[in-house]
Scaffold this active site. Structure first.
Site, PDB file in Angstrom:
ATOM      1  N   HIS A 141     -17.321 -10.766   6.783  1.00 43.29           N
ATOM      2  CA  HIS A 141     -16.039 -10.080   7.016  1.00 43.29           C
ATOM      3  C   HIS A 141     -15.280 -10.752   8.147  1.00 43.29           C
ATOM      4  CE1 HIS A 141     -13.535  -6.436   8.310  1.00 43.29           C
ATOM      5  NE2 HIS A 141     -13.039  -6.877   7.181  1.00 43.29           N
ATOM      6  N   HIS A 142     -14.041 -11.123   7.859  1.00 43.71           N
ATOM      7  CA  HIS A 142     -13.144 -11.696   8.867  1.00 43.71           C
ATOM      8  C   HIS A 142     -11.888 -10.844   8.942  1.00 43.71           C
ATOM      9  CE1 HIS A 142     -14.814 -16.109   8.517  1.00 43.71           C
ATOM     10  NE2 HIS A 142     -15.585 -15.326   9.250  1.00 43.71           N
ATOM     11  N   GLU A 143     -11.867  -9.872   9.845  1.00 38.40           N
ATOM     12  CA  GLU A 143     -10.624  -9.129  10.082  1.00 38.40           C
ATOM     13  C   GLU A 143      -9.828  -9.903  11.131  1.00 38.40           C
ATOM     14  OE1 GLU A 143      -9.036  -6.163   8.835  1.00 38.40           O
ATOM     15  OE2 GLU A 143      -7.568  -7.279   9.992  1.00 38.40           O
ATOM     16  N   GLU A 154       0.832  -1.205   0.000  1.00 37.94           N
ATOM     17  CA  GLU A 154       0.000   0.000   0.000  1.00 37.94           C
ATOM     18  C   GLU A 154       0.868   1.258   0.000  1.00 37.94           C
ATOM     19  OE1 GLU A 154      -3.111  -0.524   2.942  1.00 37.94           O
ATOM     20  OE2 GLU A 154      -3.377  -2.604   2.301  1.00 37.94           O
ATOM     21  N   GLU A 203      -9.805   3.524   0.372  1.00 40.40           N
ATOM     22  CA  GLU A 203      -9.754   3.872   1.794  1.00 40.40           C
ATOM     23  C   GLU A 203      -8.733   4.971   2.082  1.00 40.40           C
ATOM     24  OE1 GLU A 203      -8.711   0.293   3.905  1.00 40.40           O
ATOM     25  OE2 GLU A 203      -6.759   0.142   2.966  1.00 40.40           O
ATOM     26  N   GLU A 223      -7.235  -6.952  -2.304  1.00 38.94           N
ATOM     27  CA  GLU A 223      -6.760  -5.566  -2.281  1.00 38.94           C
ATOM     28  C   GLU A 223      -5.331  -5.584  -2.831  1.00 38.94           C
ATOM     29  OE1 GLU A 223      -5.973  -3.905   1.553  1.00 38.94           O
ATOM     30  OE2 GLU A 223      -7.057  -2.070   1.075  1.00 38.94           O
ATOM     31  N   HIS A 264      -8.088  -8.798   1.873  1.00 39.15           N
ATOM     32  CA  HIS A 264      -7.429  -7.489   2.029  1.00 39.15           C
ATOM     33  C   HIS A 264      -6.121  -7.680   2.797  1.00 39.15           C
ATOM     34  CE1 HIS A 264     -10.289  -4.243   0.668  1.00 39.15           C
ATOM     35  NE2 HIS A 264     -10.748  -5.381   0.179  1.00 39.15           N
ATOM     36  N   GLU A 265      -5.204  -6.746   2.570  1.00 41.62           N
ATOM     37  CA  GLU A 265      -3.824  -6.920   3.039  1.00 41.62           C
ATOM     38  C   GLU A 265      -3.358  -8.333   2.690  1.00 41.62           C
ATOM     39  OE1 GLU A 265      -6.237  -6.005   5.570  1.00 41.62           O
ATOM     40  OE2 GLU A 265      -6.081  -4.054   4.634  1.00 41.62           O
ATOM     41  N   PRO A 304       3.919  -6.858  -9.421  1.00 38.88           N
ATOM     42  CA  PRO A 304       4.425  -6.490 -10.737  1.00 38.88           C
ATOM     43  C   PRO A 304       5.120  -5.118 -10.714  1.00 38.88           C
ATOM     44  CG  PRO A 304       2.026  -6.870 -10.787  1.00 38.88           C
ATOM     45  CD  PRO A 304       2.452  -6.926  -9.387  1.00 38.88           C
TER      46      PRO A 304
HETATM   47  C1  NOJ Z   1      -8.405  -2.630   5.877  1.00 40.23           C
HETATM   48  C2  NOJ Z   1      -9.243  -2.966   4.694  1.00 40.23           C
HETATM   49  O1  NOJ Z   1      -8.580  -2.663   3.495  1.00 40.23           O
HETATM   50  C3  NOJ Z   1     -10.534  -2.195   4.814  1.00 40.23           C
HETATM   51  O2  NOJ Z   1     -11.322  -2.371   3.660  1.00 40.23           O
HETATM   52  C4  NOJ Z   1     -11.255  -2.636   6.060  1.00 40.23           C
HETATM   53  O3  NOJ Z   1     -12.397  -1.841   6.213  1.00 40.23           O
HETATM   54  C5  NOJ Z   1     -10.371  -2.473   7.303  1.00 40.23           C
HETATM   55  N1  NOJ Z   1      -9.099  -3.040   7.085  1.00 40.23           N
HETATM   56  C6  NOJ Z   1     -10.982  -3.121   8.508  1.00 40.23           C
HETATM   57  O4  NOJ Z   1     -10.984  -4.510   8.370  1.00 40.23           O
HETATM   58 CA    CA Z   2      -6.092  -2.106   3.336  1.00 45.00          CA
END
Ligand code: NOJ
Ligand code: CA
Length: 713
Positions: free
Chosen positions: A402-404, A200, A507, A501, A482-483, A217
């Protein structure tokens, strides 16, 4: 015959003859040497080459001075100067010197295959393959094959190590010696590797000679205008590769290390991912390449009709602009009531999904650093998953899960099955995962019970992501990571790994200082997007969200200069330019309700395509892409520019012959400008024919979105 003559004149004669007797396969392949061997100047060195089917690209492989090396030319110009190949192991002899080519094998493949979803339905794969066997003449006997595939749009090569006595037991790779000698004078667009914020970063444009280390890339333009993109394909059970400077413009593969310093833990037999170099004579040619997908294995999941591309809205932007919070400690976003509001909006406007973030316990306080607190089965008391799953489905919509993890992968893995089971039971067919932790902060519990921290692009995470994708597939769930680790085309093999992502997305325009610059998406199209789909989350209609007063004093907004640095029309163009099979309409429902005329384009634009073609572009300046919807006749076009206003001429000869079209335009108005007048948009329609050339005026950081609606006569 001739191969024996070669062996005799070679100082490594004895070794080669012995090797040839060792295995019949080798003997047969030895004959092939007669057909493709070219004697180079250096005494005893052997050189083999392979060309692309159209002949423009040529790869040359040699064992000169006992080293494995390759070079690449395009239309007679050397674009990769002689560059070394090889691997080093911690506990075994490696493949760095005393190597000789002992056999080669050549084949040609020309086939087409169908994508279940994608930028195009039918993909052609046409290549000439050259598999080169190297054996060592010093130390224990060992051999490796370097397999090259030469397509019209670039090359791929990988290491294949057979089971062999010299590599018994576990193999710890401590270095990959692959080099890419691009030359210091090429121009490079790149982001740094080995940094805390993963992929990022804002892209830099510099001479290749100034790049120290970079993720792939990475895109280069040579002094003669040839465009190259170096990346990898099919990253499975291996560490991600970045580029490290050896000398200015000459790069070496750098494999992301485990916490103990080893780069890859494996055992023979094994294969490395493909190292890829896409090559085109203009920037748009890179986008039109299918090389990465073609180097991946076919679908391993069988029937994947349950993987559904589509557009979604969600409880998301509200948190990023600090209207709402993930946790229950401020203004909780993911309440049953608020989720119903989004479901109703989705149903009314034809969206298939509603993403809900912050529904589960663990977000209160400093969630960024407390991944162990996340539960993937327990909701906050004001969120009823069962009720909402049923409510959504009654309206033809699905909740998107969603699984953060905040990087605590061991905590996540211990709950993975239960978390997916719960979602499956409630009709959830797609889950967004997240790993917000600084690179090197991914937590795992090692075999000895101790905590270890791993990189986002190391082998541990490569394996973890695929594990998640496979567990999800068992429940007919698709994954949007994501990440993530970068995309290497594994969607071909695992079509439920729909998007991810892996770059600065929208964001950053809510809270990033600085936000994404006007050129950002015009760079992404030629860099990050070459690896695969991105969940960029476009479609912000209130372009100055941080200028609004906060809803509550304790929820201060971010700096007002943090905003999408684009016009409204460019937000629409992103839906065509930045491909994703899950495409978000990222803004709040109330902001769309204020601009329903422009919102119509987001409602119409598909997320799955029959065909795609990049029509023009220059990296970091502008790009135009046209795509034909899958299962229909309409074409769509997106064009966008950096801060430079410009007029793009676009020939409409991509439209189908014999069809009539009405074009619906969403263009920057005459005085539009991202900074001072971002909302001025012209929306109108008129008949067009495939014989005409459109002139599309684009404002500073502006864009154009067009739907070509096929009409029956
Ligand atoms: C980073 C993610 O890119 C974003 O989309 C998300 O809302 C936050 N983390 C929280 O999980
Ligand atoms: Ca992110």
């Amino acid at each position: 015959m001739q191969d024996i003559a070669i062996a005799k004149s070679n100082p490594r004669d004895h070794y080669k003859t012995k090797e040839a007797h060792m295995c019949i396969r080798r003997l047969i392949f030895g004959i092939a040497i007669a057909f493709s061997a070219i004697w180079s100047g250096s005494a005893g060195a052997e050189t083999h080459s392979a060309a692309s089917p159209g002949g423009a690209i040529q790869v040359v492989v040699t064992d000169e001075n006992g080293r494995a090396a390759y070079s690449v030319s395009f239309n007679g110009e050397q674009v990769i100067a002689p560059s070394m190949l090889g691997l080093l192991f911690r506990d075994h002899h490696g493949f760095d010197r005393d190597l000789a080519i002992v056999a080669v094998d050549e084949t040609t493949v020309n086939e087409s295959w169908e994508q279940p979803w994608g930028e195009r339905r039918i993909v052609n794969s046409h290549y000439n393959e050259l598999a080169v066997d190297f054996s060592s003449s010093e130390g224990p006997e060992r051999s490796m094959t370097v397999r090259f595939r030469v397509f019209n749009d670039g090359i791929g090569f990988r290491y294949e190590i057979d089971k062999q006595r010299a590599l018994r037991k576990s193999v710890n790779i401590i270095d990959e010696l692959t080099q890419f000698a691009v030359g210091e004078n090429a121009t490079a667009w790149w982001i740094p590797s080995g940094e805390f914020n993963r992929y990022e970063y804002i892209y830099s444009k510099t001479p290749a000679g100034d790049v120290q280390d970079a993720h792939t890339p990475i895109t280069f333009r040579t002094e003669t205008g040839v465009h190259l993109s170096i990346h990898e394909a099919a990253l499975v059970d291996y560490s991600g590769m970045s580029l490290q400077r050896l000398r200015p413009g000459n790069f070496k593969a750098q494999l992301s290390p485990w916490s103990d310093g080893v780069r890859v833990k494996t055992e023979a037999p094994f294969k490395s991912p493909w190292r890829t170099i896409q090559i085109a004579d203009d920037a748009a040619g890179l986008i039109n390449s299918d090389l990465i997908l073609n180097l991946n294995e076919p679908n391993a999941l069988g029937d994947v009709s349950w993987v559904e591309p589509g557009k979604y809205v969600g409880i998301w932007w509200a948190m990023h602009i600090r209207d709402r919070s993930w946790g229950n400690d401020l203004i909780h976003g993911a309440t049953t009531e608020e989720t119903k509001r989004y479901i109703d909006f989705a149903a009314e406007h034809g969206f298939k999904g509603v993403l809900v973030e912050g529904w589960n316990i663990g977000w209160d306080g400093d969630w960024f650093n407390n991944g162990a607190l996340f539960s993937f089965t327990e909701s906050y008391p004001d969120f009823d998953l069962e009720e909402l799953g049923a409510y959504a489905q009654s309206k033809g919509v699905r909740v998107i899960g969603h699984h953060e993890t905040s990087g605590d992968v061991s905590n996540y893995e211990s709950q993975l099955g239960a978390g997916f089971d719960l979602y499956e039971a409630n009709g959830v067919a797609a889950v967004k995962t997240g790993y917000v932790a600084d690179a090197g902060q991914i937590e795992r519990v090692a075999e000895n019970g101790l905590k270890r921290y791993e990189w986002h692009d190391g082998q541990f995470m490569v394996d973890h992501h695929l594990h998640v994708v496979k567990e999800a597939a068992k429940r007919k769930i698709s994954i949007n990571a994501h990440e993530p680790v970068k995309d290497t085309g594994l969607r071909r093999t695992y079509p439920n790994w729909v998007t991810r992502e892996g770059a600065r997305g929208m964001e950053f325009n809510a809270w990033g200082s600085p936000p994404n610059p006007p050129e950002h998406e015009a760079i992404l199209a030629f860099t990050r997007m070459l690896s695969g789909p991105m969940d960029f989350t476009p479609g912000i209609f209130d372009l100055e969200p941080n200028k609004r007063p906060p809803l509550r004093e304790d929820m201060q907004r971010s700096d007002p200069s943090n905003r999408p640095q684009t016009t409204l029309a460019k937000q629409l163009a992103l839906y065509v330019v930045l491909y994703s099979p899950l495409q978000m309409a990222a803004d709040l429902p109330e902001n769309y309700e204020e601009k329903m005329d422009a919102f119509q384009f987001i409602k119409d634009v598909p997320a799955d395509w029959e065909e795609s073609v990049a029509l023009n572009g220059e990296v970091g300046e502008y790009v135009t892409i046209a795509r034909k919807e899958r299962g229909g006749e309409d074409w769509y076009l997106g064009a966008l520019t950096d801060e430079e206003p410009r007029s793009l001429e676009v020939a409409l000869d991509f439209l189908d012959e014999g069809k009539s079209y009405v074009a619906q335009f969403y263009r920057d108005g005459p005085d539009a400008d991202w900074e001072s007048n971002p909302y001025e948009i012209m929306i109108y329609e008129r008949p067009v024919s495939r014989d005409e050339t459109l002139v599309l005026p684009l404002a500073s950081s502006g864009g154009a979105a067009v739907r070509f609606k096929a009409v029956s006569e």
